[in-house]
Design a protein around this motif. Sequence first.
Motif, short mmCIF file in Angstrom:
data_model
loop_
_atom_site.label_atom_id
_atom_site.label_comp_id
_atom_site.label_asym_id
_atom_site.label_seq_id
_atom_site.Cartn_x
_atom_site.Cartn_y
_atom_site.Cartn_z
N THR A 283 0.73 -1.21 -0.04
CA THR A 283 0.08 -0.06 -0.20
C THR A 283 0.84 1.27 0.01
OG1 THR A 283 -1.64 -1.32 1.16
CG2 THR A 283 -1.89 1.18 1.09
N ALA A 287 0.71 4.05 -2.75
CA ALA A 287 0.59 5.56 -2.55
C ALA A 287 1.94 6.16 -3.03
CB ALA A 287 0.64 5.63 -1.02
N CYS A 297 -5.16 9.80 -3.17
CA CYS A 297 -5.70 8.69 -2.86
C CYS A 297 -6.73 8.84 -1.91
CB CYS A 297 -4.48 7.61 -2.23
SG CYS A 297 -3.18 7.10 -3.31
N GLY A 299 -8.62 6.41 1.37
CA GLY A 299 -8.56 5.37 2.30
C GLY A 299 -9.78 4.32 2.36
N TYR A 316 -2.87 5.45 6.83
CA TYR A 316 -3.63 6.34 5.94
C TYR A 316 -3.33 7.75 6.50
CZ TYR A 316 -6.77 2.53 4.09
OH TYR A 316 -7.43 1.66 3.45
N VAL A 322 -2.55 10.24 0.76
CA VAL A 322 -3.94 10.02 1.06
C VAL A 322 -4.65 11.33 1.44
CG1 VAL A 322 -5.72 8.51 2.50
CG2 VAL A 322 -3.34 7.77 1.65
N SER A 326 -11.45 9.05 3.83
CA SER A 326 -11.60 7.64 3.90
C SER A 326 -13.00 7.34 4.16
CB SER A 326 -10.64 7.30 5.25
OG SER A 326 -11.62 7.34 6.45
#
Length: 373
Positions: A283, A287, A297, A299, A316, A322, A326
């Motif tokens: 991950t 990213a 990005c 989450g 995150y 990110v 999320s």
Amino acid sequence: MSTGRIASVSTSIIDVPLRRPHKFSVLEIGHQSLVLVRVRTTEGIEGIGEGVTPGGPWWGGESAETMKPVIDRYLAPIATGHDVADIQQVRAIMDEQVSENRFAKAALEIALYDAWGISAGLPLHALLGGLVRTAIPVTWALGAADADEIIAEASAKLDTGQHASFKLKMGSQDPDSDVRRIEKVAAALVGRASLRVDLNAAWDELTAARYLPRLQDAGIALVEQPLPAWNIDGMARLCQQLEMPVMADESLRSEHDALRLAMTRCGDIFSVKITKSGGFTVTQRIAAVAHAAGIPCHGGTAIESPIGTAAAAHLYCSLPAVTYGSELFGPLLMAEDLLTEPLAYRDGQLHPPHGPGLGITLDEDKIRRLTRT
Ligand code: MN
């Protein structure tokens, strides 16, 4: 200085009831099943991890029932005997000896990180590079319920002031009635709330090109993975056609996917998930590719319990790319909290814990009661 070695790895399946059924394109779940991984070190420290999929093997081929034997028989022996901080080495051997099985690898990697963090006396986010944000916004996912049901649930959430962004699942009915359902929801909520839809790869390109402009006109702010995972070119064409952003999820599992998606501009936003990508390591690589390509990005979640959700919050909040919030709502959907102290959701945001490792403590009585026998 050695922080100890991995002495043993054990697993069990936990079935957690949900507050209400959650409907995806192909199935509805009333409880979430997860694999609880416990890693013990030679110094007597225990790290925990969670293996979870969105309700079964439909999403990525794995389920709680496939993860447990893969971890027990193949992944656990690889980790055992290694220094608790040897995560990249364990990771490389796992990838060499076990193809795919990303959700299972994620479960073990979370437990290894937790054990390392507790051994080192540092929170996971410190091991992952340190916080770039102290909390992350949480979108509430509403499933693919009837329009009236969705409007009622979203309105109640809006009244509490906790959530102003909602994700609606689509793809469980024919496109025409599905779009009418979402248009009805949008007419009631747009202006008060931000709405996004997730097709979970249910449409072909012709259907998407025909119906997505209607959702855009209705005020839907974002569409997630309308096409099958393999249809990268089709997703790139939709990104060109639509003004609303298209988010890639099923098409994006590995760092190699990320590079291809970034090069072809398939996805205005990347949904990253520890689960689907096999842990923190991959991950982080995804990213980094997104960061290099200037792609924000989001989450994502596989509806983790507080264990996987805490893991995701640590990651995150430590990834600069990110920037798109999320959907870490899993623990809020569950009817039982597995922790002695719940995760900190405040003002629509999730704050990562600050204790060593994941920074959480299991309610062992509850775990015993929910363990599948
Ligand atoms: Mn998705």
